[in-house]
Design a protein around this motif. Structure first.
Motif, short mmCIF file in Angstrom:
data_model
loop_
_atom_site.label_atom_id
_atom_site.label_comp_id
_atom_site.label_asym_id
_atom_site.label_seq_id
_atom_site.Cartn_x
_atom_site.Cartn_y
_atom_site.Cartn_z
N LEU A 282 0.85 -1.18 0.00
CA LEU A 282 0.00 0.00 0.00
C LEU A 282 0.89 1.23 0.00
O LEU A 282 2.00 1.21 0.54
CB LEU A 282 -0.92 0.02 1.23
CG LEU A 282 -1.85 -1.17 1.43
CD1 LEU A 282 -2.74 -0.95 2.66
CD2 LEU A 282 -2.69 -1.45 0.20
N ILE A 283 0.41 2.32 -0.59
CA ILE A 283 1.16 3.58 -0.65
C ILE A 283 0.26 4.69 -0.15
O ILE A 283 -0.89 4.82 -0.59
CB ILE A 283 1.59 3.90 -2.09
CG1 ILE A 283 2.39 2.75 -2.70
CG2 ILE A 283 2.41 5.19 -2.13
CD1 ILE A 283 2.53 2.85 -4.22
N THR A 284 0.75 5.50 0.79
CA THR A 284 -0.01 6.64 1.28
C THR A 284 0.83 7.91 1.18
O THR A 284 2.05 7.86 1.05
CB THR A 284 -0.46 6.45 2.74
OG1 THR A 284 0.66 6.66 3.61
CG2 THR A 284 -1.04 5.07 2.97
N GLY A 285 0.15 9.05 1.30
CA GLY A 285 0.83 10.34 1.21
C GLY A 285 1.09 10.96 2.55
O GLY A 285 1.21 12.19 2.65
N GLU A 286 1.21 10.16 3.59
CA GLU A 286 1.40 10.70 4.94
C GLU A 286 2.79 11.32 5.12
O GLU A 286 3.79 10.79 4.65
CB GLU A 286 1.18 9.59 5.97
CG GLU A 286 -0.27 9.15 6.06
CD GLU A 286 -0.42 7.78 6.70
OE1 GLU A 286 -1.21 7.66 7.66
OE2 GLU A 286 0.25 6.84 6.24
N SER A 287 2.82 12.44 5.81
CA SER A 287 4.05 13.14 6.17
C SER A 287 4.03 13.32 7.69
O SER A 287 3.06 13.85 8.23
CB SER A 287 4.13 14.49 5.47
OG SER A 287 5.20 15.26 5.97
N LEU A 288 5.07 12.89 8.35
CA LEU A 288 5.06 12.82 9.80
C LEU A 288 4.72 14.17 10.44
O LEU A 288 5.37 15.18 10.17
CB LEU A 288 6.42 12.34 10.32
CG LEU A 288 6.51 12.09 11.82
CD1 LEU A 288 5.56 10.98 12.25
CD2 LEU A 288 7.95 11.73 12.22
N GLY A 289 3.67 14.17 11.27
CA GLY A 289 3.30 15.34 12.04
C GLY A 289 2.53 16.40 11.28
O GLY A 289 2.21 17.46 11.84
N GLN A 290 2.17 16.13 10.03
CA GLN A 290 1.50 17.17 9.24
C GLN A 290 0.09 17.44 9.75
O GLN A 290 -0.32 18.60 9.84
CB GLN A 290 1.46 16.75 7.76
CG GLN A 290 0.95 17.83 6.85
CD GLN A 290 1.01 17.42 5.38
OE1 GLN A 290 0.05 17.60 4.65
NE2 GLN A 290 2.12 16.85 4.94
N VAL A 291 -0.67 16.38 10.08
CA VAL A 291 -2.01 16.52 10.65
C VAL A 291 -2.18 15.47 11.75
O VAL A 291 -1.28 14.66 11.98
CB VAL A 291 -3.11 16.34 9.57
CG1 VAL A 291 -3.07 17.46 8.55
CG2 VAL A 291 -2.97 14.98 8.88
N PHE A 312 4.00 1.78 2.30
CA PHE A 312 5.07 2.70 1.94
C PHE A 312 4.57 4.13 2.09
O PHE A 312 3.50 4.48 1.61
CB PHE A 312 5.53 2.46 0.51
CG PHE A 312 6.22 1.14 0.29
CD1 PHE A 312 6.96 0.55 1.30
CD2 PHE A 312 6.13 0.48 -0.92
CE1 PHE A 312 7.60 -0.67 1.12
CE2 PHE A 312 6.77 -0.73 -1.12
CZ PHE A 312 7.50 -1.30 -0.11
N ARG A 313 5.38 4.96 2.74
CA ARG A 313 5.07 6.37 2.96
C ARG A 313 6.25 7.21 2.47
O ARG A 313 7.07 7.70 3.25
CB ARG A 313 4.81 6.63 4.45
CG ARG A 313 3.59 5.89 4.98
CD ARG A 313 3.39 6.13 6.48
NE ARG A 313 2.12 5.60 6.94
CZ ARG A 313 1.94 4.36 7.40
NH1 ARG A 313 2.97 3.52 7.43
NH2 ARG A 313 0.74 3.97 7.80
N LYS A 320 5.66 20.34 3.86
CA LYS A 320 4.60 20.69 2.92
C LYS A 320 5.14 21.46 1.72
O LYS A 320 4.67 21.29 0.59
CB LYS A 320 3.52 21.51 3.63
CG LYS A 320 2.20 21.57 2.87
CD LYS A 320 1.54 20.19 2.79
CE LYS A 320 0.18 20.23 2.14
NZ LYS A 320 -0.45 18.90 2.10
N TYR A 321 6.13 22.31 1.95
CA TYR A 321 6.68 23.10 0.85
C TYR A 321 7.37 22.19 -0.17
O TYR A 321 7.24 22.40 -1.38
CB TYR A 321 7.65 24.15 1.38
CG TYR A 321 6.98 25.19 2.24
CD1 TYR A 321 6.19 26.18 1.67
CD2 TYR A 321 7.10 25.17 3.63
CE1 TYR A 321 5.55 27.14 2.45
CE2 TYR A 321 6.47 26.11 4.42
CZ TYR A 321 5.70 27.10 3.83
OH TYR A 321 5.05 28.02 4.60
N GLU A 322 8.10 21.20 0.29
CA GLU A 322 8.75 20.26 -0.62
C GLU A 322 7.71 19.49 -1.43
O GLU A 322 7.87 19.27 -2.64
CB GLU A 322 9.62 19.27 0.16
CG GLU A 322 10.84 19.88 0.83
CD GLU A 322 11.56 18.88 1.70
OE1 GLU A 322 12.75 18.64 1.43
OE2 GLU A 322 10.96 18.34 2.65
N ILE A 323 6.65 19.07 -0.75
CA ILE A 323 5.59 18.31 -1.42
C ILE A 323 4.91 19.16 -2.49
O ILE A 323 4.69 18.71 -3.62
CB ILE A 323 4.57 17.80 -0.39
CG1 ILE A 323 5.23 16.78 0.55
CG2 ILE A 323 3.35 17.19 -1.08
CD1 ILE A 323 4.40 16.44 1.78
#
Length: 391
Positions: A282-291, A312-313, A320-323
């Motif tokens: 599975l693939i998600t768009g999670e970024s640590l601590g974003q929400v 996979f994350r 957020k700026y890099e994304i």
């Protein structure tokens, strides 16, 4: 002098592969040809070199645009192909002669039958350029312009000046298949792009809560998948109706745990779809601590709902700026910012739990009546569509 334009292709990380290198090359070649679907050309493969020949030069920009998006290619150059002969090289190199400043001629001589070494050929060609434009000068260390001459064993030479960067990474399909949880935000399309760049074939699943979410929200996701196909190739998209499950979460579960339980059920559905469709992760768009749903504790509680597959994350350490910069680069930014809400914003609690307890989450989820049956229905009734590049 017989000469013609070709597009010289160079691959990257495949050089690092050992005895199975041919497997990666075959996949890359297949992807190159797929990316050029609808265009007429001849594909030539030689040792460590690929060439696109006999193509319509009026469509050169189209060829370059598509090729630069093929993962596994490192760079390309539009080159002049001539029969290897010193006089032919002299005539052909004039096209690449700079108008002013300093220059250098860099020669690679794979054809060892020639009676001059690479430095000698470079000096000969550099001298010929100087005889045609005496305002130029040679700088072997920091030239303003560099002309490349690649002399191959085939009896042909290739002259070029510019190297255009490609998408790099590994060929899509060389690292198995993954199922991307695709929402309408900035993050998940970038996550799919980054995993495809590592060679993973991308399938996707989207959850909708119609009528709480609009058909425009679903179209937004289809459009995002369409942008990704420029890099990933065809994407099989599963659209899952999540309305009844989301209403049940709202009815039976604590408000602060609603997002946590929603994420757990989503990955459970995603894993079932993945298993049915040959996806290995599975693939998600999670970024640590974003929400709130992306704290270490929240991610741990969500992971527990996945039985076997890895999750996979690829954005986990990105801000957020890099994304958003990546989203702009791959042309998903404008679509992602459209104001069509997806199901993640439905019944959004005012104060979602930030550090959820696994035991509490499981107890709250257990309150939902007939949940397993609803999950099975969601999997079985998922709408399936194939998203293809808009060529």
């Amino acid at each position: 002098m017989e000469e013609k334009k070709v597009i010289l292709l160079r691959y990257g990380e495949i050089f690092l592969k050992g005895k199975n290198k041919n497997i990666f090359e075959r996949r890359l070649i297949e992807n190159i040809k797929t990316a050029l679907t609808g265009l007429e050309f001849k594909f030539i493969r030689t040792q460590n070199r690929y060439y696109i020949e006999d193509y319509d030069e009026n469509l050169q920009d189209t060829f370059i645009d598509r090729l630069t998006k093929v993962f596994g290619l490192h760079s390309l150059s539009v080159a002049t192909k001539v029969k290897t002969d010193y006089e032919n090289l002299k005539k052909a190199i004039i096209e690449y002669m700079p108008e002013e400043g300093t220059f250098r001629v860099s020669v690679k001589r794979a054809d060892k039958s020639l009676d001059m070494t690479s430095p000698q050929i470079g000096a000969m060609l550099g001298g010929y350029i100087l005889s045609k434009n005496k305002s130029l000068s040679v700088d072997l260390y920091y030239p303003q312009s560099e002309i490349f001459v690649d002399i191959r064993e085939s009896g042909y030479s290739y002259l070029f000046r510019d190297k255009i960067d490609c998408a790099q990474g590994m060929p899509v399909g060389s690292a198995g298949r993954g199922l991307l949880l695709l929402s309408g935000g900035f993050d998940s399309p970038v996550a799919g792009y980054r995993m495809a760049r590592r060679g993973m074939e991308i399938y996707a699943v989207h959850f909708h809560s119609y009528p709480h979410t609009s058909e425009l929200a679903q179209q937004k996701v289809i459009d995002l998948a369409g942008k990704l196909t420029k890099y990933c190739g065809n994407i099989k998209l599963f659209v899952v109706r999540f309305t009844e499950i989301q209403q049940a979460i709202h009815e039976f579960c604590r408000e602060d745990f609603m997002i946590t339980i929603m994420r757990r059920i989503m990955v459970e559905i995603a894993e079932k779809l993945a298993n049915k469709n040959g996806c290995a992760a599975l693939i998600t768009g999670e970024s640590l601590g974003q929400v709130a749903s992306q704290t270490t504790q929240s991610i741990t509680v969500t992971n527990e709902a996945v039985k076997l597959l890895p999750v996979f994350r690829p954005l986990i350490g990105m801000d957020k700026y890099e994304i958003m910069d990546t989203a702009a680069a791959i042309d998903t930014y404008d679509i992602s910012q459209l104001p069509y809400e997806d199901c993640c914003t439905v019944f959004l609690p005012k104060n979602p739990v930030i550090k959820p307890s696994l035991d509490v989450a499981k107890k709250e989820q257990a309150k939902i009546e007939n949940l397993e049956n609803m999950i099975d229905i969601a999997v079985d009734t998922a709408e399936v569509m194939t998203i293809t590049p808009d060529c």
